[in-house]
Design an enzyme around this catalytic site. Sequence first.
Site, short mmCIF file in Angstrom:
data_model
loop_
_atom_site.label_atom_id
_atom_site.label_comp_id
_atom_site.label_asym_id
_atom_site.label_seq_id
_atom_site.Cartn_x
_atom_site.Cartn_y
_atom_site.Cartn_z
N LYS A 20 88.36 79.89 0.73
CA LYS A 20 88.37 81.35 0.89
C LYS A 20 88.13 81.72 2.36
O LYS A 20 88.83 82.55 2.94
CB LYS A 20 87.30 81.99 0.00
CG LYS A 20 87.66 81.97 -1.48
CD LYS A 20 86.50 82.33 -2.40
CE LYS A 20 86.90 82.10 -3.87
NZ LYS A 20 85.80 82.28 -4.82
N GLN A 73 79.40 83.32 -4.88
CA GLN A 73 80.12 82.25 -5.59
C GLN A 73 79.35 81.81 -6.84
O GLN A 73 78.14 81.53 -6.77
CB GLN A 73 80.31 81.05 -4.63
CG GLN A 73 81.13 79.91 -5.20
CD GLN A 73 82.59 80.30 -5.48
OE1 GLN A 73 83.23 81.01 -4.70
NE2 GLN A 73 83.13 79.84 -6.60
N ASP A 115 85.20 90.90 -5.91
CA ASP A 115 85.49 90.06 -7.08
C ASP A 115 85.75 90.91 -8.32
O ASP A 115 86.25 90.41 -9.32
CB ASP A 115 84.30 89.11 -7.37
CG ASP A 115 84.56 87.69 -6.87
OD1 ASP A 115 85.73 87.34 -6.67
OD2 ASP A 115 83.57 86.95 -6.69
#
Length: 293
Positions: free
Chosen positions: A53, A97, A120
């Site tokens: 990412k 994460q 997200d």
Amino acid sequence: MSIILDGKTTSNQIKEELSVQVKGIKESGKRPPHLAAVLVGNDGASLTYVGSKVRSCERIGYDSTLIKLEDNISQDALLETIEKLNSDPLLDGFIVQLPLPKHIDEEVVLHAINPNKDVDGFHPTNFGKMALGMETFIPATPFGIMELLKRYKLDISGKHAVVIGRSHIVGRPMSILLSEKGNPGNATVTLTHSRTQNLAAITNEADIVVSALGVPNFLTADMVKDGAIIIDVGITRVYDANHHKGYVIVGDVHYDAVKEKASHITPVPGGVGPMTIAMLLQNTMLAYQRNQD
Ligand code: NAD
């Protein structure tokens, strides 16, 4: 023999489009979008995902920040870090994460993220907007699958879509997006999970199957009908002494046999995975644009 839905090439196209946008932003004298990633602990798979990412951000000209925290960090200390990111005016979006260590309550942490920076799309505010069809940050994996269907011009309107797995980050939002009004969309959706009975009978009726359970080679050729569209979300590391890494990545779909029956299929790797990263970058661009307004 099926058409491969090439997530790698498609994601590169999206990144290229975003990098052109970033170039324009920089030429106009403004700062580029800025994404941060919070990584707790040293889980190998998480390190790989976060690493790619961050590298993708750099490639397209975004600013990126990686915040690495020890796996014994307290929940309160993690929440303090999130508060700082929430109030940083030069940060457009950030992700935490997953998975987090067992002593940390994932729900508490995800709900602490400012919904305006929740690229997200896991915060209830954004999930609710997504379910209502409002513009918002859509969870990157199902968003990437919708984008892949769109760019391959696959019409799923009125078709029977079967989703395997009901997680909050993949299966559940996938079922909502497939059924929403729009193109792609308008599918008739069946959401299946670990308590579903006679799964094979259900998948055999499906025009499109999205498999997101994380069991290698679970979806076999006898479970799919001829001409179905097969989307494989699964990513499982399977021990392989012959591979230089000591493992290989295996999807949920028994690829070699299923590709002989499917009309379209995503490979693993190179299918849904790269699309997920591209859509995270797209969500970050949306966060940036809103932050500039
Ligand atoms: P999860 O473990 O949270 O959810 C798995 C789901 O599968 C559950 O809802 C469960 O009910 C269902 N399930 C389990 N066994 C089943 C069975 N026998 N029959 C039917 N349903 C069953 O997983 P997740 O976070 O949604 O991830 C699923 C997979 O997708 C994993 O392999 C994960 O690594 C992968 N993943 C990939 C990406 C990507 O970018 N490609 C992103 C997220 C997750």
